[in-house]
Design an enzyme around this catalytic site. Structure first.
Site, PDB file in Angstrom:
ATOM      1  N   ASP A   1       0.856  -1.181   0.000  1.00  0.00           N
ATOM      2  CA  ASP A   1       0.000   0.000   0.000  1.00  0.00           C
ATOM      3  C   ASP A   1       0.893   1.232   0.000  1.00  0.00           C
ATOM      4  O   ASP A   1       1.750   1.393   0.886  1.00  0.00           O
ATOM      5  CB  ASP A   1      -0.898   0.016   1.234  1.00  0.00           C
TER       6      ASP A   1
ATOM      7  N   ASP B   1     -15.219  -3.079  -1.757  1.00  0.00           N
ATOM      8  CA  ASP B   1     -14.836  -2.820  -0.371  1.00  0.00           C
ATOM      9  C   ASP B   1     -16.111  -2.627   0.431  1.00  0.00           C
ATOM     10  O   ASP B   1     -16.957  -1.792   0.069  1.00  0.00           O
ATOM     11  CB  ASP B   1     -13.961  -1.568  -0.283  1.00  0.00           C
TER      12      ASP B   1
END
Length: 242
Positions: A8, A129
């Site tokens: 990330d 998500d």
């Protein structure tokens, strides 16, 4: 089942968030390329990259870091975060990215997902998500009333390569993945489903694998913290499951 080590990217560094909160970022490596290469050296078959700044900005922000990883690492990589138009999709695929992940745009402009999947077969994934079964967008900052399974099913005929399902409340918390919800989604659609969020032990990976329906799993913090040894995990996943 494929294990995708996660990198990330925030402000050019490899970080992990807790529950997607940008102000709860832990920097694990200020050289994302070196981090990616260490995963490749351990034997991974794929890399999972996220442009965290891009997810909020709606346009790529950590592009130079991603490009450096693509240049150095000779395994396929998938990228999500800030990819919301055809020009950006095409640009990333031209730069050697194996798969783009479309998240926010899958809710706000599903026709773009269909157009991209048709134009670039096998190279477009949908990132779903969710918080409590409802889809969240814009770097998880905005809640919707869209049900996870409904969104996934809407792309059944689109030629999407994979669905990456993240349980936001599990992400970065080292509490284990939502195996039940992920397996239910995988059974509800014909598109391969990749689990993300909370994968924090070999036992978690085994539980996901042994459902027999989950195509992959993404893990970040557990690899950085040493809770999962990547080489050991890859060897286990190559052995026959239940």
């Amino acid at each position: 089942m494929i294990l995708y080590p996660a990198i990330d990217l925030k402000d050019g560094q490899a970080v992990r968030l807790v529950h997607g909160e940008m102000d709860q970022a832990t920097v694990f490596n200020d050289d994302p390329t070196a981090q990616a290469q260490s995963f490749v050296d351990a034997g991974c078959d794929w890399l999972h990259l996220v442009d965290l700044n891009g997810a909020f900005a709606g346009t790529p922000v950590n592009g130079s870091a991603v490009e450096a990883i693509l240049a150095a690492c000779k395994v396929p990589a998938q990228l999500g975060g800030g990819i919301r138009d055809m020009a950006t999709i095409e640009a990333w695929l031209d730069k050697g990215l194996a798969r783009v992940i479309l998240g926010t745009v899958a809710v706000e402009n599903p026709d773009l997902v269909r157009e991209a999947a048709m134009a670039f077969p096998g190279h477009v994934a949908v990132g779903i998500d969710a918080r409590n079964g409802k889809v969240a967008t814009k770097g998880w900052a905005e809640e919707t009333d869209v049900e996870v399974t409904d969104l996934a099913k809407s792309f059944e005929d689109a030629g999407v390569a994979a669905i990456i399902y993240t349980d936001i409340l599990r992400d970065g918390a080292m509490g284990g993945p939502n195996v039940t919800a992920t397996a239910a989604l995988a059974k509800a659609v014909s598109i391969p489903v990749i689990a993300s969020g909370g994968v924090s032990s070999l036992a978690d990976l085994k539980s996901l694998r042994d459902t027999g329906v989950i195509a992959g799993a993404i893990s970040g913090r557990a690899l950085y913290d040493g809770a999962i040894d990547l080489g050991e995990a890859l060897a286990m996943l190559k052995s026959p499951g239940v």
